[in-house]
Design a protein around this motif. Structure first.
Motif, short mmCIF file in Angstrom:
data_model
loop_
_atom_site.label_atom_id
_atom_site.label_comp_id
_atom_site.label_asym_id
_atom_site.label_seq_id
_atom_site.Cartn_x
_atom_site.Cartn_y
_atom_site.Cartn_z
N PHE A 45 0.83 -1.21 0.00
CA PHE A 45 0.00 0.00 0.00
C PHE A 45 0.86 1.26 0.00
CE2 PHE A 45 -2.86 -3.07 0.46
CZ PHE A 45 -3.79 -3.06 1.48
N GLY A 46 2.13 1.13 -0.31
CA GLY A 46 2.98 2.31 -0.33
C GLY A 46 2.47 3.30 -1.35
N ILE A 47 2.66 4.54 -1.04
CA ILE A 47 2.14 5.56 -1.94
C ILE A 47 3.07 5.77 -3.11
CG2 ILE A 47 3.16 7.38 -0.51
CD1 ILE A 47 0.95 9.17 -1.57
N HIS A 169 -8.06 2.16 -0.53
CA HIS A 169 -6.90 2.79 0.10
C HIS A 169 -6.02 3.47 -0.96
CE1 HIS A 169 -3.36 3.09 2.88
NE2 HIS A 169 -2.71 2.94 1.74
N HIS A 173 -5.06 7.54 -1.76
CA HIS A 173 -3.82 8.27 -2.08
C HIS A 173 -4.03 9.22 -3.27
CE1 HIS A 173 -1.24 6.50 0.84
NE2 HIS A 173 -1.32 5.27 0.35
N GLU A 205 -0.49 7.48 5.33
CA GLU A 205 -1.10 6.17 5.13
C GLU A 205 -2.39 6.02 5.94
OE1 GLU A 205 -0.31 4.03 2.94
OE2 GLU A 205 1.47 5.11 2.25
N HIS A 261 3.45 2.85 7.98
CA HIS A 261 2.03 2.78 7.66
C HIS A 261 1.14 2.83 8.91
CE1 HIS A 261 3.71 1.56 3.88
NE2 HIS A 261 2.53 1.57 3.32
#
Ligand SMILES: [Zn+2]
Length: 291
Positions: A45-47, A169, A173, A205, A261
């Motif tokens: 889920f890293g941006i 999610h 972002h 996050e 996160h």
């Protein structure tokens, strides 16, 4: 989740079949096959994959724009998982268009790219091992659908609504990007220590988790998408991908300063907050004293 028969998005690009001008030589997991899932999960889920990409290829992570030569195809209709993702994306479009319109703004839809193995992005080369991610540079969400298998079998996060939460999610972002939050945080990161950078990342996050909850709130109000157990699926996923859970599994100890996160409990709390209140204003993680 009740989704079949609902509208599908026009913004899904299927880059899984090759021939889309990617020129990567196909194959999945290029060069990253040996990265342990525990490490990998830290990036879930890293941006912005710049940091990890820079670290891996030594390029320092400068943004580079790579052109896609041909417009990517739409996923085949018999691909149920792709249809699911497309329907969830469409639902986020409906919710965020409405929310932006109510605030006097205009929502710009993000694209969602289905890929396998590796994919060129405006943020550098993306890889499945990083988990799904959003690239602010091209305003696209990238996901290798095999990640859902990883969620179910290795992260202990099964369920279709857990899968929807992942999309919501990442779209969160995108909303941050449209609102100018991403740029602001990038600027702040530039003059911050590593510990401060991590703390900023956690707030970004958790806000994306809160925005995912806001989406779920309005999707439920407008279309009654939730079935029994759905919320629990999302909350469980949020717990399982919390930094504390992942670190405990990977190394047996927890180092809160290295969180990027947020803990499972924090992710649950912020998702729930968005879900229950349905308001963007309640998602101001940057002003919150306690996360
Ligand atoms: Zn994220």
């Amino acid at each position: 989740m009740k989704w079949e028969g609902n509208r599908e998005s026009d913004n899904v690009e299927d880059a899984r079949t090759g021939g889309g001008g990617f020129g990567l030589g196909g194959g999945r997991g290029i060069g990253l096959g040996t990265v342990a899932i525990a490490l990998v999960a830290g990036w879930i889920f890293g941006i912005n994959p710049l940091t990890i990409l820079g670290a891996l290829d030594g390029s320092g992570g400068a943004p580079m724009v790579q052109q896609q030569q041909a417009p990517a195809a739409r996923p085949p209709p018999e691909d149920k998982l792709a249809r699911f993702v497309s329907t969830v994306l469409a639902d986020t479009e409906d919710v965020w268009r409405e929310q932006f319109a109510q605030a006097g703004g205009t929502y710009r839809d993000p694209k969602l790219v289905l890929f396998r193995g590796a994919v060129p992005t405006a943020c550098g080369q993306g890889a499945s091992a990083m988990g799904p991610f959003y690239c602010p540079g091209d305003q696209k969400v990238y996901i290798d659908l095999d990640f859902y298998e990883t969620m179910r079998t290795r992260l202990g996060a099964p369920g279709d609504f857990a899968q929807a939460y992942v999309i919501a999610h990442e779209v969160g972002h995108h909303v941050q990007n449209l609102l100018g939050i991403t740029d602001k945080v990038d600027t702040m990161r530039g003059r911050a220590s590593e510990v401060q950078r991590n703390a900023l990342s956690v707030r970004l996050e958790l806000q994306a988790d809160c925005f995912a909850g806001v989406w779920a709130h309005h999707a439920q109000a407008a279309r009654q998408v939730l079935e029994a157990g759905d919320v629990e699926e999302a909350l469980n996923a949020a717990t399982q991908i919390g930094d504390d859970t992942l670190q405990r599994k990977a190394q047996g100890t927890i180092v809160p300063e290295s969180f990027t996160h947020g803990s499972g409990a924090q992710r649950v709390a912020w998702f729930r907050r968005g879900l229950e209140g349905g308001s963007l204003q309640q998602c101001n993680t940057f002003e919150a004293r306690k996360l």
